[in-house]
Design a protein around this motif. Structure first.
Motif, mmCIF file in Angstrom:
data_model
loop_
_atom_site.group_PDB
_atom_site.id
_atom_site.type_symbol
_atom_site.label_atom_id
_atom_site.label_comp_id
_atom_site.label_asym_id
_atom_site.label_seq_id
_atom_site.Cartn_x
_atom_site.Cartn_y
_atom_site.Cartn_z
ATOM 1 N N SER A 94 47.229 45.104 42.954
ATOM 2 C CA SER A 94 46.852 43.728 42.693
ATOM 3 C C SER A 94 45.485 43.753 42.034
ATOM 4 N N LEU A 95 45.112 42.621 41.484
ATOM 5 C CA LEU A 95 43.840 42.535 40.782
ATOM 6 C C LEU A 95 42.653 42.896 41.648
ATOM 7 N N SER A 96 42.609 42.306 42.846
ATOM 8 C CA SER A 96 41.441 42.493 43.701
ATOM 9 C C SER A 96 41.346 43.949 44.162
ATOM 10 N N TYR A 97 42.487 44.549 44.337
ATOM 11 C CA TYR A 97 42.543 45.929 44.776
ATOM 12 C C TYR A 97 42.105 46.868 43.660
ATOM 13 N N LEU A 98 42.556 46.561 42.455
ATOM 14 C CA LEU A 98 42.203 47.386 41.302
ATOM 15 C C LEU A 98 40.689 47.406 41.090
ATOM 16 N N LYS A 99 40.052 46.258 41.339
ATOM 17 C CA LYS A 99 38.615 46.131 41.140
ATOM 18 C C LYS A 99 37.828 47.082 42.043
ATOM 19 N N ASN A 121 40.595 45.465 29.826
ATOM 20 C CA ASN A 121 39.412 45.003 29.110
ATOM 21 C C ASN A 121 38.475 44.234 30.026
ATOM 22 N N SER A 122 39.039 43.370 30.866
ATOM 23 C CA SER A 122 38.148 42.548 31.689
ATOM 24 C C SER A 122 37.507 43.362 32.812
ATOM 25 N N LEU A 123 38.132 44.451 33.218
ATOM 26 C CA LEU A 123 37.513 45.296 34.237
ATOM 27 C C LEU A 123 36.733 46.453 33.607
ATOM 28 N N GLU A 124 36.628 46.428 32.270
ATOM 29 C CA GLU A 124 35.924 47.470 31.529
ATOM 30 C C GLU A 124 36.486 48.864 31.790
ATOM 31 N N LEU A 125 37.794 48.933 31.775
ATOM 32 C CA LEU A 125 38.474 50.224 31.914
ATOM 33 C C LEU A 125 39.086 50.584 30.569
ATOM 34 N N GLN A 126 39.071 51.861 30.257
ATOM 35 C CA GLN A 126 39.799 52.309 29.069
ATOM 36 C C GLN A 126 41.284 52.183 29.352
ATOM 37 N N VAL A 127 42.045 51.740 28.364
ATOM 38 C CA VAL A 127 43.496 51.643 28.547
ATOM 39 C C VAL A 127 44.175 52.607 27.584
#
Ligand code: C2E
Ligand code: CA
Ligand code: CA
Ligand code: CA
Length: 279
Positions: free
Chosen positions: A187-192, A227-233
């Motif tokens: 989930s989003l919060s977990y990924l953060k 992009n919003s978490l500043e991770l390379q994709v």
């Protein structure tokens, strides 16, 4: 289940017994192969939007005299369920570091990263962090060049402990990527919360990217999330130029797949790169 004898019922059908004996044959053969040095690593290029080589992923290969070539999709699960993944995974780390150090003076390979797949059971073994740290030192590797690919299954339990182990390695420079992203339960919060620097879009979404609007929506979402978490994709399983240009349009800047090269031995890439400037 088949009737056998008086009132007893056998729950072993022949198919199931075949699977059990294949498993134990694999396990025995793998143990021997590890001792005899029969496992090898192949390397698959990872490129940026200019087509420049930025990294390689190390993938295990095994050819057995009797069993033939067995793929990691079959032998890794067996290794994981038998604890063999611990010495096998340790060998992969050592070999990856050895190869990285052999690239040290190479014009195109000296700076690139090497990604290594890590199983949860291997990661949680008490020797894991010390082994990685020790091999980095032993081969005098720039730790930033080692990337560990983990899947969401690593975080199923004891997430805080897992993160603190990851941070020990991150503090020495090692990077983490979240592999097969989109197939798990993140989930989003977990990924953060996770100390990762890269998301790998699972190849199952890339495969039908051009035909399946659902897959297209998922890929779009993953790119936006990254992009919003500043991770390379990085997109996996990029096979065709059409998939590549769609991914480029969508803002994905890193790619891996047959379009750029299949996993090949180190010697293959040394030859290829000697004759050309790009992959
Ligand atoms: P993975 O980590 O998701 O690796 C990507 C897989 O996709 C590799 O399969 C690779 O050969 C394949 N692939 C790459 N590009 C393409 C493409 O364009 N099209 C298609 N159809 N396939 C592509 P491989 O080498 O058979 O490995 C399968 C899985 O086995 C890996 O999936 C990984 O989960 C596991 N594995 C491989 N080596 C290791 C290892 O050293 N340690 C651990 N723990 N697992 C490993
Ligand atoms: Ca991987
Ligand atoms: Ca993957
Ligand atoms: Ca996979």
């Amino acid at each position: 289940a088949k009737e056998s004898g008086r009132n007893s019922v056998s729950f072993f059908d022949p198919q199931m017994q075949l699977q059990v004996s294949r498993r134990s044959a694999l396990e025995t053969a793998m143990r021997r192969a590890l001792q005899d040095g029969l496992f090898t690593l192949h390397f698959q290029p990872q490129v940026d939007s200019q087509g420049c080589l930025i990294g390689m992923e190390a993938l295990l290969r095994w050819h057995d005299e009797q069993l033939g070539t067995v793929g990691p999709d079959e032998f890794i699960p067996v290794a994981e369920s038998s604890a063999l993944i611990v010495p096998l995974g340790a060998w992969v780390i050592t070999e990856a570091c050895r190869i990285l150090s052999s690239w040290r003076d190479h014009p195109q390979l000296a700076q690139i990263s090497l990604s290594v797949n890590i199983s949860p059971r291997q990661f949680h073994h008490p020797d894991f962090v010390p082994h990685v740290t020790h091999q980095l030192k032993a081969f005098a590797i720039n730790a930033h060049q080692l990337e560990l690919e983990v899947t969401e299954s690593l975080f199923i339990d004891d997430i805080d402990n897992t993160i603190s182990l990851m941070n020990e390695l991150i503090n020495s420079g090692v990077m983490f990527a979240l592999d097969d992203f989109g197939t798990g339960y993140a989930s989003l919060s977990y990924l953060k919360k996770l100390p990762i620097s890269r998301l790998k879009i699972d190849q199952s979404f890339v495969r039908d990217l051009l035909d399946d609007p659902n897959d297209e929506a998922i890929v779009r979402t993953i790119i936006a999330l990254g992009n919003s978490l500043e991770l390379q994709v990085i997109a996996e399983g990029v096979e065709t130029p059409a998939q590549l240009s769609r991914l480029q349009e969508m803002g994905c800047r890193f790619y891996q797949g047959y379009c750029f090269g299949k996993p090949m031995p180190d010697s293959h890439w040394l030859l290829m790169l000697r004759d050309s400037q790009t992959v």
